[in-house]
Write a protein that holds these residues in place. Structure first.
Motif, PDB file in Angstrom:
ATOM      1  N   ASN A 219      10.700   8.237  15.206  1.00 48.21           N
ATOM      2  CA  ASN A 219      10.596   9.094  14.531  1.00 48.21           C
ATOM      3  C   ASN A 219      11.818   9.966  13.830  1.00 48.21           C
ATOM      4  O   ASN A 219      11.987  10.461  15.228  1.00 48.21           O
ATOM      5  CB  ASN A 219       8.860   9.721  14.311  1.00 48.21           C
ATOM      6  N   ASP A 254       7.491   0.655   8.625  1.00 48.09           N
ATOM      7  CA  ASP A 254       7.851   0.386   9.417  1.00 48.09           C
ATOM      8  C   ASP A 254       7.990  -1.166  10.410  1.00 48.09           C
ATOM      9  O   ASP A 254       6.884  -1.745  10.118  1.00 48.09           O
ATOM     10  CB  ASP A 254       7.595   1.555  10.225  1.00 48.09           C
ATOM     11  N   GLU A 266       3.734  -0.073  10.689  1.00 48.22           N
ATOM     12  CA  GLU A 266       2.186   0.505   9.298  1.00 48.22           C
ATOM     13  C   GLU A 266       3.377   0.629   7.850  1.00 48.22           C
ATOM     14  O   GLU A 266       4.247   0.076   7.934  1.00 48.22           O
ATOM     15  CB  GLU A 266       2.612   2.337  10.265  1.00 48.22           C
TER      16      GLU A 266
HETATM   17 MG   LIG Z   1       5.683   5.367  11.230  1.00 42.55          MG
END
Ligand SMILES: [Mg+2]
Ligand SMILES: Nc1ncnc2c1ncn2[C@@H]1O[C@H](COP(=O)(O)OP(=O)(O)O)[C@@H](O)[C@H]1O
Length: 298
Positions: A219, A254, A266
């Motif tokens: 991230n 993702d 996700e």
């Molecule tokens: Mg994510």
């Protein structure tokens, strides 16, 4: 058009960019905090009024908008979705509908829906509150990923190297009433994943995200960086299928290129624009505005 963005933090890059794009296309945009909204339901009236109570003022009735863009964070999912549904009930176009948005915010439900649609996800497990952490990890491989069901930006995603650490984390979270899912750690990802930005039925931008040194989470908010990536046709199709499976029209999917094939980690209902616009050099905000125009004005 008169647009409304539901967002708690108007100064965020993504909000600023969407507002700029709206103005550039000749539209007006209000940015309002869903937590300052007041929703009304009346006995027999067909109206779904929404009032807004500004920081230092009395509530006022919100005007009719042509479209609503939900951009609220995980801390405001419940109220944000309630506000979104009120606008939907008025017949206003919402860029991501309330049901889809809510589903995407639940990591377990999203994984279930993706699998129901035949989409590959990492092996995952959800255990009821009465189960014993020592028992539920018995058949899991290590290291093991533990995820809270509605975290974001990498927060709530943990890596347990050994059964003992998994048990202590699970016992702590159980005590704190935090539901989690368990997931196989996809080792070959090594802190990297692919973010696909989907609008309508197209991937309009993508990037490869690389976690900070020693970090398994890719991230941006966890210090990750990004580089341009070329997607295969299969990857693009998978991202669009995953988006549609959840009923979203704008999403950030993702993906992991695992040795067994592609896996969807996700699907984000309110994906950030900053890192992906800068990496891909695609004007995502403008693409979203053009899509919105097509949907509202057709
Ligand atoms: Mg994510
Ligand atoms: N099963 C997994 N195997 C390997 N890496 C993972 C796995 N799940 C998550 N990650 C890493 O952690 C990051 C955050 O996980 P994610 O499920 O996308 O949660 P968040 O909503 O917080 O972004 C991912 O982008 C990826 O880099």
């Amino acid at each position: 058009m008169k647009l409304l963005m539901l967002c708690r933090e108007p100064r965020l890059y993504s909000c600023q960019r969407l507002k700029e794009a709206a103005i550039q296309c000749g539209h007006e945009m209000d940015i309002l905090d869903p937590n300052r909204c007041i929703l009304k339901l009346m006995e027999n009236s067909p109206h779904f009024d929404v009032y807004y109570q500004p920081k230092d003022g009395a509530p006022y009735l919100l005007p009719n908008y042509d479209a609503v863009l939900p951009r609220f964070g995980t801390a405001s999912t419940k109220m944000g979705c309630a506000v979104l549904r009120h606008f939907q009930a008025k017949g206003i176009y919402c860029l991501n509908k309330e049901r889809a948005f809510l589903m995407a915010r639940d990591k377990w439900e999203s994984l279930q829906i993706l699998r129901e649609q035949g989409i590959a996800v990492p092996n995952s497990q959800l255990s009821g509150v009465e189960t014993d952490p020592k028992m539920v990890i018995q058949k899991m491989d290590f290291p093991l990923i533990i995820k809270t069901l509605n975290g974001s930006q990498g927060i709530g995603v943990m890596l347990a190297e050994k059964p003992q650490s998994a048990v202590s984390i699970l016992e702590t979270l159980k005590q704190a009433n935090v539901p989690v899912l368990l997931q196989d750690f996809v080792e070959e990802a090594t802190g990297e994943d692919i973010r696909c930005f989907v609008v309508g039925d197209k991937v309009i931008a993508s990037m490869q995200r690389i976690g900070q040194e020693g970090e398994f989470r890719a991230n941006f908010h966890r210090g990750g960086s990004a580089q341009p990536v070329l997607l295969t046709e299969e990857e693009k199709q998978l991202a669009v299928r995953a988006t549609k499976a959840l009923g979203l029209v704008v999403s950030g999917v993702d993906l992991i290129r695992s040795k067994g094939g592609l896996l969807v980690l996700e699907v984000n209902a309110s994906p950030g624009l900053e890192m992906i616009e800068k990496t891909s050099r695609v004007d995502i905000a403008l693409q979203i505005m053009l899509y919105l125009e097509k949907m509202v004005q057709s």
